[in-house]
Design a protein around this motif. Structure first.
Motif, short mmCIF file in Angstrom:
data_model
loop_
_atom_site.label_atom_id
_atom_site.label_comp_id
_atom_site.label_asym_id
_atom_site.label_seq_id
_atom_site.Cartn_x
_atom_site.Cartn_y
_atom_site.Cartn_z
N ALA A 2 0.84 -1.21 0.00
CA ALA A 2 0.00 0.00 0.00
C ALA A 2 0.87 1.25 0.00
CB ALA A 2 -0.92 0.00 1.22
N ALA A 3 1.98 1.19 0.74
CA ALA A 3 2.89 2.34 0.76
C ALA A 3 3.44 2.58 -0.64
CB ALA A 3 4.03 2.08 1.75
N ARG A 4 3.82 1.50 -1.32
CA ARG A 4 4.35 1.63 -2.69
C ARG A 4 3.27 2.21 -3.61
NH1 ARG A 4 3.72 -1.16 -7.02
NH2 ARG A 4 2.54 -2.79 -5.96
N ARG A 5 2.04 1.69 -3.48
CA ARG A 5 0.95 2.20 -4.33
C ARG A 5 0.72 3.68 -4.10
NH1 ARG A 5 -3.78 -2.48 -4.51
NH2 ARG A 5 -2.35 -4.25 -4.64
N ARG A 6 0.78 4.08 -2.85
CA ARG A 6 0.56 5.50 -2.55
C ARG A 6 1.67 6.35 -3.14
NH1 ARG A 6 -1.65 7.16 3.38
NH2 ARG A 6 -3.59 5.98 3.32
N ARG A 7 2.89 5.89 -3.00
CA ARG A 7 4.01 6.68 -3.54
C ARG A 7 3.89 6.79 -5.05
NH1 ARG A 7 6.91 3.40 -0.03
NH2 ARG A 7 7.88 2.26 -1.75
N GLU A 8 3.55 5.65 -5.70
CA GLU A 8 3.46 5.66 -7.17
C GLU A 8 2.30 6.54 -7.65
OE1 GLU A 8 3.42 1.60 -8.44
OE2 GLU A 8 5.56 1.32 -7.96
N ALA A 9 1.23 6.59 -6.83
CA ALA A 9 0.09 7.42 -7.20
C ALA A 9 0.31 8.89 -6.82
CB ALA A 9 -1.18 6.88 -6.54
N GLY A 10 1.44 9.14 -6.17
CA GLY A 10 1.73 10.52 -5.78
C GLY A 10 0.84 11.03 -4.66
N VAL A 11 0.35 10.11 -3.81
CA VAL A 11 -0.50 10.55 -2.69
C VAL A 11 0.38 11.29 -1.69
CG1 VAL A 11 -1.95 9.77 -0.77
CG2 VAL A 11 -2.07 8.62 -2.99
N GLU A 12 -0.03 12.50 -1.37
CA GLU A 12 0.71 13.28 -0.39
C GLU A 12 0.55 12.63 0.98
OE1 GLU A 12 2.47 16.34 -0.66
OE2 GLU A 12 2.50 15.71 -2.77
N PRO A 13 1.64 12.60 1.77
CA PRO A 13 1.46 12.12 3.14
C PRO A 13 0.42 12.97 3.85
CG PRO A 13 3.78 12.53 2.65
CD PRO A 13 2.98 13.04 1.48
N GLY A 14 -0.31 12.36 4.76
CA GLY A 14 -1.33 13.10 5.49
C GLY A 14 -0.69 14.09 6.43
N ARG A 15 -1.54 14.81 7.08
CA ARG A 15 -1.08 15.78 8.06
C ARG A 15 -0.38 15.04 9.20
NH1 ARG A 15 -4.35 17.86 12.06
NH2 ARG A 15 -6.06 16.79 11.08
N PRO A 16 0.88 15.39 9.51
CA PRO A 16 1.53 14.70 10.61
C PRO A 16 0.77 14.96 11.92
CG PRO A 16 3.07 16.16 9.47
CD PRO A 16 1.70 16.45 8.94
N ALA A 17 0.69 13.93 12.73
CA ALA A 17 -0.02 14.08 14.00
C ALA A 17 0.90 14.78 14.98
CB ALA A 17 -0.44 12.72 14.53
N GLU A 18 0.81 16.11 15.01
CA GLU A 18 1.70 16.85 15.89
C GLU A 18 1.20 16.81 17.33
OE1 GLU A 18 1.75 20.65 14.08
OE2 GLU A 18 2.83 19.91 12.33
N GLU A 19 -0.10 16.79 17.46
CA GLU A 19 -0.67 16.80 18.80
C GLU A 19 -1.00 15.37 19.20
OE1 GLU A 19 -1.40 19.74 20.75
OE2 GLU A 19 0.08 20.39 19.30
#
Lengths: 172, 266
Positions: A151-168
């Motif tokens: 799934a990580a590979r598919r997301r990278r290949e599809a150019g899916v932006e990483p979600g908002r980092p969970a800062e809180e």
């Protein structure tokens, strides 16, 4: 103290419900809001099958008294697909035969979503650590690890932006 | 049956509820299983989630960690990198998002590995209660808890100097497993000889304990396999091992010297 009205933002939608003191987030999701993807397993935080994201971080919904997360955001498996289309993690679970009986699947997918939102290119070790709180009693961990890496590979290949980092963290 | 869940917005407000018998709850990983099974010992909960106690400050070589800081925040804090391997041995990332530093001091062994670290660091607890604020060594809080109505608001510890921190945990699985033996230590050496050591053990007594017998044997001697084997055997005198689903008391005692040695020289 009597029951009270509590608000949550669930899968992006503001929701209100009445809760008795000490009701768990899991009970509210399942019984008040009809969101039954998160499963009731051990009710002790040991099995991970009730895992949802609270403020983008995985949390065992059975251990969260719902008042303590009032007005926070909660994401469940029901909020993952959009317009009826499975996302990369869901379709990868299907394609890699990572679902088996299905009881752990919702929790597994939610920790995978949180992991990939924070780290688009996790190592196998990162994946194993991320799912270490989620028990699969079909003992099918191997396909699940493969599915999450895929799934990580598919997301990278599809150019899916990483979600908002969970800062809180959840407790804020 | 829980009658109320209080969400005080300051430690002082939490102290009011605590003094009235409310049960202090950090992340809920200990309290909520008891609530869920109907075994809760109190009927009012006091959540520290909004009490402003989740902050972590690292400044001038000293860390001040709010009691309600989740373990994941400690693990991710850039100033607390030396604790990262230890945090990684505690529960799962999901539970670490909920479980708090303060709560870790009060869980029954074989849990509470961060408390073992704090004992080795010689940390101080800041405590709030009906009589106001006070401080106490973490060793005292681990040994005898806090008074009725009191609760820990923060822990303060000096960061160990580079090369003086040692941590090792033996467990049944590589991740997310309780302690069989946990060893944490701040040990200084000069010319290969131990000049000072503060060594704490988890998993081998009802509460985290200092391995004072082992410390005595290590001082003034090198961290060699022979000295560490001797120290590990002596450390049994400091323990009160127990049987549980993870290991027997016999096993814990038997393997203690091995893991004490591994903490220092692998």
């Amino acid at each position: 103290m009597p029951s009270q009205i509590v608000s949550l933002v669930v899968n992006g939608e503001p929701r209100e419900f009445i809760a008795r003191p000490g009701t768990t987030l899991l009970t509210i999701l399942r019984e008040s809001l009809g969101l039954t993807a998160a499963k009731r397993g051990c009710a002790q935080g040991s099995c991970g099958t009730c895992t949802v994201l609270v403020d983008d971080r995985p949390a065992t919904a059975c251990l969260v008294a719902v008042e303590t997360v009032a007005d926070h955001s909660v994401r469940t498996l029901e909020g993952v697909a959009s317009d009826g289309n499975l996302d990369e993690v869901q379709s990868s679970f299907v394609d890699n035969f990572a679902t088996q009986c299905g009881f752990c699947t919702a929790g597994m997918i939610m920790v995978a979503e949180a992991l990939l939102d924070r780290d688009p290119d996790p190592s196998e070790e990162d994946v194993i650590e991320a799912i270490s709180g989620n028990v699969c009693r079909c003992t099918g961990y191997r396909p699940i690890v493969i599915a999450i890496l895929d799934a990580a590979r598919r997301r990278r290949e599809a150019g899916v932006e990483p979600g908002r980092p969970a800062e809180e963290a959840v407790s804020r | 049956m829980i009658q109320a869940v209080h969400l005080p917005e300051s430690p002082e407000a939490a102290a009011v509820h605590s003094a009235r018998g409310g049960w202090i709850m950090g992340g809920g990983t200990v309290v909520m299983p008891l609530v869920n099974s109907g075994a809760a010992i109190r009927n009012e909960l006091v959540s520290l989630r909004r009490a402003g106690l989740a902050g972590i400050e690292v400044r001038d070589g000293v860390a001040r960690i709010g009691a309600a800081a989740p373990l994941s925040s400690v693990k991710e804090h850039p100033g607390l990198g030396f604790l990262r391997p230890a945090l990684r041995t505690i529960a799962s990332p999901t539970i670490r998002n909920l479980a708090t530093v303060g709560g870790n001091l009060f869980v029954a062994q074989p849990y509470g590995d961060l408390a073992v670290c704090l004992l080795a660091l010689g940390a101080t607890c800041e405590i709030t209660g009906p009589g106001g604020r006070r401080e106490a060594p973490v060793a005292d809080v681990l040994a005898s808890g806090v008074a009725e109505g009191e609760f820990v608001t923060a822990v303060v510890a000096a960061l160990p100097e580079p090369g003086t921190w040692y941590y090792h945990k033996a467990m049944r699985r590589r991740l997310n497993s309780a302690s069989i033996v946990t060893v944490a230590s701040v040990t200084h050496t000069a010319d290969g000889v131990v000049t000072s050591t503060r060594t704490a053990l988890g998993g081998v007594a009802p509460r985290p304990v200092r391995a004072v017998s082992a410390e005595r044997l290590m001082r003034g001697r090198p961290l060699s396999p022979e000295v560490l084997t001797e120290a590990g055997q002596a450390a049994r005198a400091d323990t009160a091992p127990f049987d549980d689903a993870y290991a027997s008391a016999w096993y814990r005692s038997r393997v203690l010297p091995v893991h004490l040695r591994r903490a220092f020289i692998g």
